[in-house]
Design an enzyme around this catalytic site. Structure first.
Site, PDB file in Angstrom:
ATOM      1  N   SER A  56     -29.917   2.698 -19.445  1.00 47.53           N
ATOM      2  CA  SER A  56     -28.993   1.561 -19.471  1.00 47.53           C
ATOM      3  C   SER A  56     -28.396   1.217 -18.116  1.00 47.53           C
ATOM      4  O   SER A  56     -27.706   0.208 -17.983  1.00 47.53           O
ATOM      5  CB  SER A  56     -27.858   1.831 -20.467  1.00 47.53           C
ATOM      6  OG  SER A  56     -27.053   2.911 -20.024  1.00 47.53           O
ATOM      7  N   LYS A  57     -28.641   2.040 -17.095  1.00 45.27           N
ATOM      8  CA  LYS A  57     -28.088   1.761 -15.759  1.00 45.27           C
ATOM      9  C   LYS A  57     -29.171   1.351 -14.771  1.00 45.27           C
ATOM     10  O   LYS A  57     -28.983   1.453 -13.558  1.00 45.27           O
ATOM     11  CB  LYS A  57     -27.317   2.979 -15.243  1.00 45.27           C
ATOM     12  CG  LYS A  57     -26.052   3.269 -16.055  1.00 45.27           C
ATOM     13  CD  LYS A  57     -25.237   4.390 -15.462  1.00 45.27           C
ATOM     14  CE  LYS A  57     -23.956   4.606 -16.258  1.00 45.27           C
ATOM     15  NZ  LYS A  57     -23.107   5.682 -15.694  1.00 45.27           N
ATOM     16  N   ASN A  58     -30.269   0.860 -15.294  1.00 50.51           N
ATOM     17  CA  ASN A  58     -31.384   0.421 -14.463  1.00 50.51           C
ATOM     18  C   ASN A  58     -31.117  -1.000 -13.972  1.00 50.51           C
ATOM     19  O   ASN A  58     -31.062  -1.944 -14.763  1.00 50.51           O
ATOM     20  CB  ASN A  58     -32.681   0.477 -15.278  1.00 50.51           C
ATOM     21  CG  ASN A  58     -33.900   0.063 -14.482  1.00 50.51           C
ATOM     22  OD1 ASN A  58     -33.841  -0.812 -13.617  1.00 50.51           O
ATOM     23  ND2 ASN A  58     -35.026   0.673 -14.779  1.00 50.51           N
TER      24      ASN A  58
END
Length: 242
Positions: A109-111
């Site tokens: 989710s932090k890409n």
């Protein structure tokens, strides 16, 4: 991530639809200093990707290949960029693309590339995607309130597609559920603070270091029907701080 979502992970060299493509190996020069030992699946996938990228092939199989490559390396900018070109060329179903992105986000989710691509998709879907996007971000922030990418995307959605009036209710929900107690309230990330600043009006006090007090002050003015409640809430915070 599992690259077997579409084709069972069968080697591309054994698949009939790729027999007309000559893989293009990575060129590390004649004397690479420290050659990287890639896994065979990754090496083969990228060799075929380089071949279709060089040929600018915007086809259904090219789209499937970018999906495989993204599963193997979700941070590859070039693959994401080419995927957008193929999606446009095929006039692909972008709602399905959001579903694909959701599966990627479940474990990554932090890409940055993921969120950049998602913004591109939402821009093309327009206001119809707003509710889905805001609900998605709520779920992510309920797990990780300091996810920079989620806050940034939320601000962009509100600015591009509207809906700031509903953001007041979201702030109230955060207050009442104490999602940010001892975390983002006391040491807020810049993105959350910026969202609060955007809600200020000319009647509200300057934003102070106590973000929870500032939100109550803002809501006291912009949510006039419940002004008494926000005054009570602010007083309760003041007592708790003593």
């Amino acid at each position: 991530m599992d690259s077997r979502e579409d084709d069972g992970g069968e080697p591309l060299s054994r698949m009939a639809e790729w027999r007309d493509v000559t893989p293009l190996p990575q060129d590390d020069g004649p004397n690479p200093v420290v050659p990287i030992a890639y896994k065979e699946e990754f090496r083969e996938t990228m060799d075929y990707f380089r071949a279709i990228y060089k040929a600018d092939e915007r086809s259904p199989r090219a789209l499937r290949l970018t999906r495989r490559a993204i599963h193997l390396n979700p941070g590859n900018y070039t693959v994401w960029h080419f995927r957008r070109l193929v999606l446009e060329a095929l006039n692909a179903d972008l709602d399905e693309e959001l579903d694909f992105l959701q599966r990627i986000a479940n474990s990554n989710s932090k890409n940055y590339q993921l969120w950049h691509h998602r913004r591109w998709v939402v821009e093309r879907l327009g206001a119809n995607a707003r509710a889905k996007e805001l609900n998605l971000i709520k779920k992510i922030l309920s797990i990780d309130a300091k996810n920079y990418h989620a806050w940034s995307h939320r601000q962009w959605v509100l600015q591009a597609l509207g809906g700031w009036e509903d953001e007041l209710d979201y702030c109230q929900q955060l207050l009442e559920e104490d999602i940010f107690n001892n975390s983002a309230w006391n040491q807020p990330c810049h993105e959350f603070r910026d969202s609060v600043v955007a809600l200020r009006t000319s009647d509200t006090d300057p934003l102070g270091p106590d973000l929870s007090m500032a939100i109550c002050d803002i809501l006291e003015h912009v949510d006039s029907l419940r002004a008494s409640y926000w005054i009570w809430r602010k007083n309760k915070l003041s007592v708790a701080a003593v």
